[in-house]
Write a protein that holds these residues in place. Structure first.
Motif, PDB file in Angstrom:
ATOM      1  N   HIS A   1      -4.595 -59.123 -24.091  1.00  0.00           N
ATOM      2  CA  HIS A   1      -4.360 -60.154 -23.081  1.00  0.00           C
ATOM      3  C   HIS A   1      -5.645 -60.969 -22.861  1.00  0.00           C
ATOM      4  N   PRO A   2      -6.021 -61.797 -23.846  1.00  0.00           N
ATOM      5  CA  PRO A   2      -7.311 -62.491 -23.768  1.00  0.00           C
ATOM      6  C   PRO A   2      -7.439 -63.465 -22.602  1.00  0.00           C
ATOM      7  N   ASP A   3      -6.373 -64.156 -22.260  1.00  0.00           N
ATOM      8  CA  ASP A   3      -6.458 -65.116 -21.157  1.00  0.00           C
ATOM      9  C   ASP A   3      -6.635 -64.404 -19.818  1.00  0.00           C
ATOM     10  N   GLU A   4      -5.891 -63.310 -19.624  1.00  0.00           N
ATOM     11  CA  GLU A   4      -6.056 -62.522 -18.401  1.00  0.00           C
ATOM     12  C   GLU A   4      -7.457 -61.930 -18.345  1.00  0.00           C
ATOM     13  N   ALA A   5      -7.982 -61.534 -19.503  1.00  0.00           N
ATOM     14  CA  ALA A   5      -9.334 -60.969 -19.562  1.00  0.00           C
ATOM     15  C   ALA A   5     -10.355 -61.986 -19.063  1.00  0.00           C
ATOM     16  N   VAL A   6     -10.208 -63.230 -19.496  1.00  0.00           N
ATOM     17  CA  VAL A   6     -11.141 -64.281 -19.071  1.00  0.00           C
ATOM     18  C   VAL A   6     -11.020 -64.524 -17.568  1.00  0.00           C
ATOM     19  N   LEU A   7      -9.805 -64.495 -17.037  1.00  0.00           N
ATOM     20  CA  LEU A   7      -9.618 -64.698 -15.600  1.00  0.00           C
ATOM     21  C   LEU A   7     -10.308 -63.592 -14.799  1.00  0.00           C
ATOM     22  N   ARG A   8     -10.184 -62.364 -15.248  1.00  0.00           N
ATOM     23  CA  ARG A   8     -10.853 -61.254 -14.556  1.00  0.00           C
ATOM     24  C   ARG A   8     -12.374 -61.385 -14.664  1.00  0.00           C
ATOM     25  N   MET A   9     -12.839 -61.819 -15.821  1.00  0.00           N
ATOM     26  CA  MET A   9     -14.285 -61.994 -15.993  1.00  0.00           C
ATOM     27  C   MET A   9     -14.787 -63.107 -15.081  1.00  0.00           C
TER      28      MET A   9
ATOM     29  N   HIS B   1     -17.020 -62.846 -24.586  1.00  0.00           N
ATOM     30  CA  HIS B   1     -16.952 -64.150 -25.255  1.00  0.00           C
ATOM     31  C   HIS B   1     -17.351 -64.059 -26.727  1.00  0.00           C
ATOM     32  N   ALA B   2     -18.214 -63.138 -27.067  1.00  0.00           N
ATOM     33  CA  ALA B   2     -18.523 -62.915 -28.485  1.00  0.00           C
ATOM     34  C   ALA B   2     -17.273 -62.415 -29.220  1.00  0.00           C
ATOM     35  N   LEU B   3     -16.560 -61.482 -28.592  1.00  0.00           N
ATOM     36  CA  LEU B   3     -15.325 -60.976 -29.196  1.00  0.00           C
ATOM     37  C   LEU B   3     -14.278 -62.074 -29.330  1.00  0.00           C
ATOM     38  N   ARG B   4     -14.293 -63.026 -28.416  1.00  0.00           N
ATOM     39  CA  ARG B   4     -13.345 -64.147 -28.455  1.00  0.00           C
ATOM     40  C   ARG B   4     -13.754 -65.214 -29.483  1.00  0.00           C
ATOM     41  N   GLY B   5     -14.877 -65.006 -30.145  1.00  0.00           N
ATOM     42  CA  GLY B   5     -15.336 -65.982 -31.120  1.00  0.00           C
ATOM     43  C   GLY B   5     -15.944 -67.211 -30.485  1.00  0.00           C
ATOM     44  N   GLU B   6     -16.577 -67.004 -29.321  1.00  0.00           N
ATOM     45  CA  GLU B   6     -17.194 -68.101 -28.572  1.00  0.00           C
ATOM     46  C   GLU B   6     -18.706 -67.830 -28.441  1.00  0.00           C
ATOM     47  N   PRO B   7     -19.435 -67.971 -29.554  1.00  0.00           N
ATOM     48  CA  PRO B   7     -20.845 -67.589 -29.545  1.00  0.00           C
ATOM     49  C   PRO B   7     -21.716 -68.410 -28.610  1.00  0.00           C
ATOM     50  N   VAL B   8     -21.402 -69.676 -28.410  1.00  0.00           N
ATOM     51  CA  VAL B   8     -22.225 -70.507 -27.518  1.00  0.00           C
ATOM     52  C   VAL B   8     -22.098 -70.030 -26.079  1.00  0.00           C
ATOM     53  N   ILE B   9     -20.863 -69.736 -25.669  1.00  0.00           N
ATOM     54  CA  ILE B   9     -20.646 -69.215 -24.314  1.00  0.00           C
ATOM     55  C   ILE B   9     -21.324 -67.852 -24.174  1.00  0.00           C
TER      56      ILE B   9
END
Length: 177
Positions: free
Chosen positions: A130-138, A165-173
């Motif tokens: 649940h990547p989107d929910e994960a971001v909301l909790r973060m 965010h690294a796991l999500r493939g978002e290295p800049v974030i």
């Protein structure tokens, strides 16, 4: 960490012999923490397993908050993701019902309990797909970290956010954290 485990194990034995004085709850928590650092997760789970009920019996809300979140973290590290999610849900409910003074007192564990619960839940949600929910909790964890203005809590939240965010493939974030 081996000496720490031995010291806390001895302290636990002494506390049990003395009829479980107030220090017993902290000893249980730090024995579990030292075992986690050593990678001894089954031992850590055993060490912390009695903490929530002991804290509840004594009316010690800060120890209860730390005991439940400690269990959840260990369960997550052990790969027991469903159990970790359920335990974190309970932890967040207890946190939500706690007075602010108890929330602050729980920082004796090193960081804000609410932030810790939210970042762990973010990782659990990521693992469960649940990547989107994960971001909301973060995001909620980072907002709370900003609100409590506690340096170690900020560092803790930023670490967990960077990994997510690294796991999500978002290295800049991730690098920003």
């Amino acid at each position: 960490a081996g000496k720490a485990v031995a010291t806390f194990t001895r302290a636990r034995e002494l506390c049990e012999r003395l009829g479980e004085p107030p220090e017993y709850l902290q000893v249980m928590f730090w024995l579990a923490t030292a075992s986690v650092v050593r990678g001894e997760l089954p031992q850590a789970l055993e060490a912390i397993s009695g903490l929530p009920s002991a804290a509840e019996a004594r009316g010690n809300q800060p120890a209860l908050l730390n005991g439940i979140r400690g269990q959840a973290m260990i369960l997550m590290f052990m790969g027991r993701i469903g159990d970790a999610r359920d335990t974190l849900q309970r932890a967040l409910e207890v946190f939500g019902a706690s007075q602010e003074s108890d929330r602050i007192a729980a920082r004796v564990a090193g960081q804000d309990a609410g932030v810790s619960m939210l970042v762990l839940m973010a990782w659990v949600l990521w693992i469960l797909g649940h990547p989107d929910e994960a971001v909301l909790r973060m995001e909620a964890a980072l907002e709370r970290a900003d609100a409590v203005q506690h340096a170690h809590t900020h560092a803790y939240a930023w670490y967990y956010a960077a990994v997510l965010h690294a796991l999500r493939g978002e290295p800049v974030i991730a690098q920003g954290y």
